[in-house]
Design an enzyme around this catalytic site. Structure first.
Site, PDB file in Angstrom:
ATOM      1  N   SER A  25       0.830  -1.193   0.000  1.00  0.00           N
ATOM      2  CA  SER A  25       0.000   0.000   0.000  1.00  0.00           C
ATOM      3  C   SER A  25       0.877   1.260   0.000  1.00  0.00           C
ATOM      4  O   SER A  25       1.710   1.434  -0.886  1.00  0.00           O
ATOM      5  CB  SER A  25      -0.948  -0.040   1.208  1.00  0.00           C
ATOM      6  OG  SER A  25      -1.868   1.018   1.179  1.00  0.00           O
ATOM      7  N   ASP A  73     -10.119  -4.302  -4.850  1.00  0.00           N
ATOM      8  CA  ASP A  73      -9.518  -3.351  -3.907  1.00  0.00           C
ATOM      9  C   ASP A  73     -10.365  -2.083  -3.858  1.00  0.00           C
ATOM     10  O   ASP A  73     -10.550  -1.401  -4.869  1.00  0.00           O
ATOM     11  CB  ASP A  73      -8.082  -3.024  -4.352  1.00  0.00           C
ATOM     12  CG  ASP A  73      -7.278  -2.323  -3.265  1.00  0.00           C
ATOM     13  OD1 ASP A  73      -7.840  -1.446  -2.583  1.00  0.00           O
ATOM     14  OD2 ASP A  73      -6.089  -2.647  -3.111  1.00  0.00           O
ATOM     15  N   HIS A 100      -8.453  -4.600  -0.206  1.00  0.00           N
ATOM     16  CA  HIS A 100      -7.168  -3.949   0.087  1.00  0.00           C
ATOM     17  C   HIS A 100      -6.438  -4.597   1.256  1.00  0.00           C
ATOM     18  O   HIS A 100      -5.210  -4.602   1.285  1.00  0.00           O
ATOM     19  CB  HIS A 100      -7.407  -2.466   0.384  1.00  0.00           C
ATOM     20  CG  HIS A 100      -6.147  -1.650   0.452  1.00  0.00           C
ATOM     21  ND1 HIS A 100      -5.347  -1.445  -0.655  1.00  0.00           N
ATOM     22  CD2 HIS A 100      -5.543  -0.999   1.481  1.00  0.00           C
ATOM     23  CE1 HIS A 100      -4.297  -0.704  -0.306  1.00  0.00           C
ATOM     24  NE2 HIS A 100      -4.400  -0.424   0.987  1.00  0.00           N
TER      25      HIS A 100
END
Length: 288
Positions: free
Chosen positions: A170, A235, A264
């Site tokens: 991320s 996501d 995610h």
């Protein structure tokens, strides 16, 4: 990463570099620290103390395998570092840059599990303003944070670049891409990467503006190491299209892992996640 208010949109287009503040709001969510470093009587060595919020899943024996210390960045911040020895015969050490809402304490159990399963030691650090690290989280600090971690891993443990795998998750893909664009390493893993801050906030963005934050998409073509891209197809934070775009720009991308139905924060729960990482380390890198 949340939507922007009207006033923030005005700020974004009317008075850059205010977007750097917006980027910080979008990206950085440091939790209340879930750990501390306790120094010995001489003050020269630290041990790791975890709180209940760290959700530690192992015994004291595994905890004793974790070495912690502080190092200083070029910006003057002190960042907490963690070296997790899971395998005495590991060929690779992973330099792991974690996601935006966790710290080293919360990640420690995951590091033990991941390292032992793919036969890699893991070195990680907390961004400025996270955990034991001083300062405030910002884009510039991200880059100096990973530089300090890289130097500590290289000098303190004498690990050569070809035996280091950079892993970013991320927001952690931002410093990972930046470092990988400047140094040749054993390999790079980009887990749920973002192309740039503007492209996350405004999906129709087609170019990189001069005030854009986290412009990873423009740095990826400079990476000369093998790259594995991992992304969930559902996501909800960083759209799957970001992973695709990053993959298409990597000169030495290997077969990616698109996790069907994953969001995610749950990619690691799918069986193909560990299987692909094992294959990457033991098979793909042997070929490359």
């Amino acid at each position: 990463m949340n939507g922007l208010s009207f006033s923030e949109l005005c700020c974004l287009f009317c008075c850059p570099p205010c977007p750097s503040r917006i980027a910080a709001k979008l990206a950085f969510l440091p939790p209340e620290p879930t750990y501390s470093f306790v120094s010995d009587e001489a003050g020269s060595k630290y041990s790791l103390h975890l709180t209940e919020k760290s959700e530690w899943q192992y015994s004291q024996r595994e905890l004793d395998c974790i070495e912690v210390f502080m190092t200083r960045t070029s910006k003057g911040n002190r960042v907490g570092c963690m070296f997790v020895r899971t395998s005495p015969n590991a060929k690779y050490t992973i330099l792991f840059s974690h996601g935006n809402a966790v710290d080293l304490g919360q990640m420690s159990s995951f590091y033990i599990g991941l390292g032992s399963r793919i036969n890699c030691n893991i070195f990680s650090y907390d961004y400025s303003g996270y955990g034991m690290s001083s300062g405030k989280p910002s884009e510039k600090n991200l880059y100096s944070d990973i530089d300090a971690a890289w130097q500590a891993l290289r000098t303190r443990y004498g690990i050569s670049p070809e035996h280091i795998i950079l892993y970013g998750q991320s927001i952690g893909t931002v410093p990972t891409v930046d470092l990988a664009s400047r140094y040749e390493v054993g390999a790079v893993i980009l887990h749920s990467p973002l192309t740039s801050g503007m492209r996350v906030a405004f999906p129709e963005t087609k170019r990189t503006w001069f005030f854009d934050a986290f412009p990873s998409i423009d740095k990826v073509p400079k990476i000369v190491s093998p790259v594995l891209v991992i992304h969930g197809t559902e996501d909800e934070v960083i759209d799957f299209s970001h992973g695709l775009a990053i993959y298409e720009r990597c000169p030495r991308a290997v077969e990616p892992l698109w996790v069907e139905g994953a969001g995610h924060n749950d990619v690691e729960l799918y069986g193909q996640y560990l299987e692909r990482l094992k294959q990457f380390v033991s098979v793909d890198l042997a070929v490359n």
